[in-house]
Enzyme design. Sequence first.
Site, short mmCIF file in Angstrom:
data_model
loop_
_atom_site.label_atom_id
_atom_site.label_comp_id
_atom_site.label_asym_id
_atom_site.label_seq_id
_atom_site.Cartn_x
_atom_site.Cartn_y
_atom_site.Cartn_z
N CYS A 154 0.84 -1.19 0.00
CA CYS A 154 0.00 0.00 0.00
C CYS A 154 0.89 1.25 0.00
O CYS A 154 1.85 1.32 0.76
CB CYS A 154 -0.85 -0.06 1.26
SG CYS A 154 -1.81 1.38 1.56
N CYS A 178 -8.44 -10.56 22.37
CA CYS A 178 -7.84 -9.79 21.26
C CYS A 178 -6.72 -8.90 21.77
O CYS A 178 -6.19 -8.09 21.03
CB CYS A 178 -8.90 -8.98 20.53
SG CYS A 178 -9.83 -7.90 21.62
#
Length: 474
Positions: free
Chosen positions: A71, A423
């Site tokens: 990117c 998480c």
Amino acid sequence: MKKNEIVTVTIEDMARTGEGIGHADGMALFVKDALIGDTVRARITKPKKSYAYARCEEILKPSKDRCPARCPVARQCGGCKIQELKYESQLDFKTKMVRDCLMRIGGFAESDLHMRPIIGMEDPFRYRNKAQYPIGYVKKNGGKKLAAGFYAGRTHNIIEVDDCALTPEINEPIVRTLLNHMRKYGISAYDEATGKGMVRHLLIREGFHSGEVLVCPVINGERFPYADEFVRELLKINNHKERKWTISSVCFNVNRKKGNKILGDRVISCYGDPWIFDTLGGLTFRISPLSFYQVNPVQCEKLYAKAVEAAGLTGNETVYDLYCGIGTISLFMAKKAKEVYGVEIVPEAIEDAKRNAKMNGIQNTHFYAGAAEDLVVSGKFDDQTPCPKADVVCVDPPRKGCAPELIQTILRMEPERIVYVSCDPATLARDLKLLTAQDEEGKSTGYEIRSVQPVDMFPNCAHCENIALLVWKG
Ligand code: SAH
């Protein structure tokens, strides 16, 4: 060391947040955009007493673990912190990061952890089924330009992103359609400083299995100007793109409050139903804009399969699924358990969960809206339902982890197994310590860690998901 000083440093390690760590003049340096094995010229950005933050200015000798970023804005954008690390090395980094966290914060010995090899992904790009683009202005040629993108790390400055490499290609024309619509009708973007302006964010969600796409601008108003025209323009994308995706839902989320929260409480539907469907492990789920749903469906199936395996179900167990979202883990477990009780704080998600159980013909799940720490600690799921004794407790809290009083209540209940889906390795470490701790007299809680399974749910980002299994040994 002074701000803006330039130093040459070799990176020996990496921080939990993805920065490279090296030493210069006896000081630890946290160098943004530098990877383990690099030798770089770095500019000091924030000197502290015994360490400093710095930014990589030039790579003098690249690490063998480097790969080119996919990117163009990988460095500026706060999303992909480790995109320039080869994927295999990303997995090594995460394994080490999780182990270090559990040992340092949790105080465990490596041999207590029983860590399994991390589960990686075949293609670590275009995996996200959800994106929330901030809409605002970027500086351009002395003026300002309307843009969508992501925030630069630790700021609310928008980095313009046309095509995020983590999301499906269809997002790009959707974002463009919104920006064109805003320009055409003079619709303003929201300004955080003044609280004025209409469009705050654009939420896009895909069902990777169903191909359904939900488009949901977040607006600071009751009505989106020329909404019908917006829908017409969006639906043109359905004809252009490959048949894989269909925009099936356009709705607006109303958020008129100042502050950081992205979504408001209200959704106005405009085209189709204000939800999409998706399938995981043969089960179908309805997903509303306000409900949590795992962002990486390919890895999510593996995660849930491991959670079910850890639960060790035989068909006779009473299971809690705390922080259940739309009931995904509950339904995966229900097929192999006697009863499953799901608790979740977002009422819309509980509505989805009940609907999902019905839709899949599952009759042994029960869902309750409320805070897990309130309901379980009070001993009642609701006025009519006392909490039964659980054989297996699964928790899947947000990053901040479980409330300490919830952990104490679970310990008193003495379930056979505790499956902790996390998480955030730091709060996992803190909570595992509480779940296995010894008291002053050296008496342990009775639980030991049987396994820790890292799963890479967020390739190219510094986060890592884990499943820890705790077993009652008395
Ligand atoms: N297990 C689900 C959701 C995990 S995300 C899945 O895999 O999809 C964590 C969830 O916890 C979110 O849905 C969030 O809304 C919910 N939540 C946050 N705080 C909570 C609390 N105090 N009690 C219960 N649920 C909570």
